[in-house]
Design a protein around this motif. Sequence first.
Motif, PDB file in Angstrom:
ATOM      1  N   ALA A  95      -6.534   8.974  -2.858  1.00  8.71           N
ATOM      2  CA  ALA A  95      -5.485   8.213  -3.546  1.00  8.71           C
ATOM      3  C   ALA A  95      -4.209   9.043  -3.662  1.00  8.71           C
ATOM      4  O   ALA A  95      -3.104   8.521  -3.503  1.00  8.71           O
ATOM      5  N   ALA A 148       0.814  -1.218   0.000  1.00 13.41           N
ATOM      6  CA  ALA A 148       0.000   0.000   0.000  1.00 13.41           C
ATOM      7  C   ALA A 148       0.841   1.259   0.000  1.00 13.41           C
ATOM      8  O   ALA A 148       0.363   2.330  -0.401  1.00 13.41           O
ATOM      9  N   GLY A 162      -1.182   2.419  -5.176  1.00 16.11           N
ATOM     10  CA  GLY A 162      -2.494   2.900  -4.768  1.00 16.11           C
ATOM     11  C   GLY A 162      -3.539   2.570  -5.816  1.00 16.11           C
ATOM     12  O   GLY A 162      -3.231   2.469  -7.005  1.00 16.11           O
ATOM     13  N   THR A 202       1.882   7.207  -3.478  1.00 17.16           N
ATOM     14  CA  THR A 202       2.540   5.971  -3.893  1.00 17.16           C
ATOM     15  C   THR A 202       3.328   6.176  -5.177  1.00 17.16           C
ATOM     16  O   THR A 202       3.109   7.133  -5.922  1.00 17.16           O
ATOM     17  N   GLY A 205      -5.979   8.032   3.317  1.00 17.34           N
ATOM     18  CA  GLY A 205      -4.909   7.709   2.383  1.00 17.34           C
ATOM     19  C   GLY A 205      -3.542   7.634   3.033  1.00 17.34           C
ATOM     20  O   GLY A 205      -2.601   7.065   2.476  1.00 17.34           O
ATOM     21  N   GLN A 262      -2.101   9.208  -0.503  1.00 18.31           N
ATOM     22  CA  GLN A 262      -1.341   7.987  -0.224  1.00 18.31           C
ATOM     23  C   GLN A 262       0.100   8.107  -0.718  1.00 18.31           C
ATOM     24  O   GLN A 262       0.988   7.443  -0.192  1.00 18.31           O
TER      25      GLN A 262
END
Length: 272
Positions: free
Chosen positions: A155, A78, A82, A160, A103, A158
């Motif tokens: 998202a 994670a 994402g 990522t 997130g 997050q």
Amino acid sequence: MNSQSLVVSGISAGYGEADVLDGLDLEIAPGRITAIVGANACGKSTLLRAMSRLISPRRGSVLLDGKSIHRLPSRQLAQTLGLLPQSSTAPEGITVADLVSRGRHPHQGMFTRWSREDDAAVSRALVATRIEALAERPVDELSGGQRQRVWIAMALAQETDILLLDEPTTFLDVSHQIEVLDLLTDLNHERGTTIAMVLHDLNLAARYADRLVTLHRGKIHASGSPEEVLTRENVRHVFDIDSRIILDPASGRPMMTPIGRHRIARAETDNP
């Protein structure tokens, strides 16, 4: 941000006893934007679900930097990958800021407290999606388009290396569709985020993606640059329609114009 590789190798996956994907191979180009297109029920969403570990393939594997995603700890995965699914349901009464803050959960360890960096990441996501004025509003009071931007913000928070999005422009009017795709392009250019997204609009896909992937009956029919993939032959095979391919005057990329029976009949009537 370091771009990590995401490779799909010979996967077959589906639901119940039926396979939707059939021996599919795909490499998501690191640091690029890939748009996955195809007719309804061809396997686009199933592919994204398999790439994000929401479903397990019956055969084959999905590799993140050479390691099977099914063997990686959930938190580690994670932090790198994402997903914005096609439809999401927010807890009743949750505010925009609280949902976007979720997130950051992959970055919270058992003994890690909420940090200034977490606050900054949430703030950046709210500003980027232009929903900072909605931060204290309950998500279930928002319009469909506003809710979609909240999920995109979550998202983004997050942060990522790889971001998978299933129809990120759903529920959005044209101006907000462009705004979201511009936002994702900025994210790609400024942070090097690898983006793979499912889109229905072929012309938006061709305008914004570095690479197009067309799916047909659970297999990849064509993959490459928009110029290589968006051809009359490929459109006819994948979507079963005749079309003309012209240059998009705004981007210089190929643009598909479908040919319908009534439009042809009118043209023949107007030009005997």
